[in-house]
Design an enzyme around this catalytic site. Structure first.
Site, PDB file in Angstrom:
ATOM      1  N   LYS A  79      45.075  66.565  20.007  1.00 16.35           N
ATOM      2  CA  LYS A  79      46.153  66.222  20.223  1.00 16.35           C
ATOM      3  C   LYS A  79      46.747  67.232  21.164  1.00 16.35           C
ATOM      4  CE  LYS A  79      50.915  65.122  18.356  1.00 16.35           C
ATOM      5  NZ  LYS A  79      51.904  65.440  16.875  1.00 16.35           N
ATOM      6  N   SER A 154      54.088  61.137  15.738  1.00 19.48           N
ATOM      7  CA  SER A 154      53.892  61.754  17.456  1.00 19.48           C
ATOM      8  C   SER A 154      52.232  61.713  17.326  1.00 19.48           C
ATOM      9  CB  SER A 154      54.291  62.778  17.797  1.00 19.48           C
ATOM     10  OG  SER A 154      54.018  64.134  17.147  1.00 19.48           O
ATOM     11  N   SER A 178      54.259  64.027  11.556  1.00 14.82           N
ATOM     12  CA  SER A 178      53.004  62.376  12.234  1.00 14.82           C
ATOM     13  C   SER A 178      51.939  63.277  12.319  1.00 14.82           C
ATOM     14  CB  SER A 178      53.489  63.833  13.751  1.00 14.82           C
ATOM     15  OG  SER A 178      55.173  63.643  13.722  1.00 14.82           O
TER      16      SER A 178
HETATM   17  N1  GLN Z   1      59.372  61.814  14.586  1.00 17.51           N
HETATM   18  C1  GLN Z   1      59.696  62.463  13.567  1.00 17.51           C
HETATM   19  C2  GLN Z   1      60.449  63.375  14.678  1.00 17.51           C
HETATM   20  O1  GLN Z   1      60.610  62.510  15.816  1.00 17.51           O
HETATM   21  C3  GLN Z   1      59.258  63.590  13.160  1.00 17.51           C
HETATM   22  C4  GLN Z   1      58.044  63.690  14.116  1.00 17.51           C
HETATM   23  C5  GLN Z   1      57.124  64.983  13.888  1.00 17.51           C
HETATM   24  O2  GLN Z   1      56.252  65.271  12.591  1.00 17.51           O
HETATM   25  N2  GLN Z   1      56.115  65.959  14.505  1.00 17.51           N
HETATM   26  O3  GLN Z   1      60.760  64.231  14.329  1.00 17.51           O
END
Ligand code: GLN
Length: 507
Positions: A79, A154, A178
């Site tokens: 990532k 994400s 995420s």
């Molecule tokens: N969807 C969550 C957010 O927008 C978690 C994102 C993540 O785990 N990086 O914060």
């Protein structure tokens, strides 16, 4: 053997036996990336020459009889939140466009030392803020199962790459879900390790008390192997836990034998149970309940558990994470890294910083910074940030009370299957609701895995297994048991259905 649908564990065996070379494996993936990624959008950066050179070096070392680890020569994807020496790293943001870091994140260094081959850096929501990868400043990523749908977020580039056959496995990061949520919607295994057990050194920080990196893979065993390769104490990370690397592959192998007698499983009422099923798709709940019944048939004792504070996880998370983000993102000032806007001699320092941040950050990142700065501001701190931290403590206590009675807690990973691209991106509250099931484990710092549990409307559903801190092996054991039982019943891996449902998505 079709290289690009094989598990990483099997690739590792073939490489060690000399049945395949790393150049062959890496080349097969690079060919698929060249053919498919224009449409799929999994990667932000691919350096084919560098990947092949790394693969050649491993092959030469193997021929020379050098003692290589089991992962040597297996390609992987990172990532783009993971800092990589000399390799562009953007965290999905314009503000870091063109930045080539001068060092490797600890986990990147570990994977390099293990001889894995970096295929590329994967797309993500800007600074890991989002649940669909649509907040990337660069491109959207499509779900290999249905190109009109989200790959989750994400870490959506990492999920699409592995599900689409563009990497055998990948690293994602999980702040509120995420790793697990994108794994769930693309039919992969994704594990968020115990907070502090995988080094955060060199991960571009979103919310430091929540961020954890972990594996996204085609099988439970692959996840365990990749997790073992990146885990361990790191003096460069002040919250790193000084305990031995957990034994996970062994737990996965034992779990696959399908014997769960003596294990007590708690089904969390607040995550889709009676009186808490609003917003959960019937197909998701049906697959979840079938999987619970399967665990029971393997000897597990199942009971319902109530964790009332989980109902408050969403508002607590969306105060704590933006608060920490507003502080972490203050370092992007146009002076030290990446983009600098308006530095033409006509503006003073403050104006250049403001213009850089105005142009460099996207709308969701700005929303989080404003929210976080507000929640932390004098006069509001106790009402918002302080209150959210109290809720966090209640959630941790709910977990502790539950684990006094059960070994693991289970829930769906996400209330729905992958939703259509564009359907939630203008509705932040609907987007945040994608994290309903994953947030409690994040706030408590406990490990949680998502493992596929079948399809609803032709799209993958994820099953979440949560365990006490440092008991990641339990997640792997239960997930492996479920995977083995379902694969046996189906006659093939769930991911193998991808080729049939989405032509051209898996070779
Ligand atoms: N969807 C969550 C957010 O927008 C978690 C994102 C993540 O785990 N990086 O914060």
């Amino acid at each position: 053997m079709t290289i690009t649908t094989t598990s990483a564990a099997d690739l590792s065996t073939a490489l060690q036996a000399g049945d395949l070379t790393s150049v062959e494996v890496t080349g097969a993936y690079l060919d698929r990336i060249a053919a498919e990624d224009g449409e799929l959008g999994a990667y932000l950066h691919v350096d084919a020459d560098a990947a092949l050179a790394a693969a050649e070096a491993v092959d030469a070392a193997r021929v020379a009889g050098r003692d290589l680890g089991p992962l040597a020569g297996v390609p992987m994807a990172l990532k783009d939140v993971v800092v990589t020496e000399g390799v562009p790293t953007t965290s999905g943001s314009r503000i870091l466009e063109g930045w080539r870091p001068p060092y490797d994140a600890t986990l990147a260094a570990k994977l390099k030392a293990a001889g894995t081959v970096l295929l590329g850096k994967t797309n993500m929501d800007e600074f890991a803020m989002g649940s669909s990868t649509e907040n990337s400043a660069y491109r959207i990523t499509r779900n290999p199962w249905d190109h009109s749908r989200i790959p989750g977020g994400s870490s959506g580039g990492s999920s699409a790459a592995v599900a689409g056959g563009l990497a055998p496995w990948s690293i994602g990061t999980d702040t509120g879900g995420s790793i697990r949520q994108p794994a769930a919607v693309t039919g992969l295994v994704g594990h968020k390790p115990t907070y502090g057990s995988v080094s955060r050194y060199g991960l571009i920080a979103f919310s430091s008390s929540l961020d954890q990196a972990g594996p996204m893979t085609r099988t439970v065993l692959d996840a365990a192997l990749l997790h073992e390769a990146i885990a361990g104490h790191d003096p460069y990370d002040s919250t790193s836990i000084d305990s031995p690397v957990p034994v996970l592959a062994e737990a996965a192998r034992r779990g696959a034998e399908g014997e769960l007698a003596g294990l007590t499983v708690g089904v969390v009422r607040e995550l889709g149970g009676e009186g808490h099923a609003e917003g959960y798709e019937p197909g998701v709940l049906a697959r979840f309940q079938e999987a619970v019944a399967l665990l029971e048939s393997m000897g597990a004792e199942v009971r319902e558990v109530s964790c009332p504070a989980f109902d408050l996880a969403l508002p607590a998370y969306y105060l704590i994470a933006p608060s920490e983000a507003s502080s972490n993102l203050a370092r992007f000032d146009g002076v030290r890294y990446g983009l600098r806007a308006g530095d033409d001699g006509s503006r003073d320092l403050d104006e250049v910083m403001a213009l850089t941040r105005e142009q460099g950050f996207g709308p969701e990142v700005k929303r989080r910074i404003i929210l976080g700065a507000y929640a932390l501001s004098a006069g509001y701190y106790d009402a918002y940030y302080g209150q959210a931290q109290k809720v966090r403590t209640l959630i941790t206590r709910n977990f502790a009370a539950a684990y006094a009675d059960v070994d693991v807690l289970v829930s769906p990973t996400m209330p729905t299957v992958a939703f259509p691209l564009g359907s939630r991106v203008d509705d932040p509250i609907a987007m945040y609701a994608a994290d309903l099931c994953t947030l409690p484990a994040s706030l408590a710092g406990v490990p949680a895995i998502s493992v596929p549990c079948g399809l609803s409307e032709g799209l993958p559903v994820g099953f979440q297994v949560m365990a006490p801190a440092l008991a990641d092996d339990r997640c792997y054991r239960v997930a492996a048991a479920l995977e083995a039982a379902q694969d046996a019943a189906r006659g093939h891996r769930l991911l193998d259905e991808l080729g049939r449902t989405a032509p051209g998505s898996a070779a």
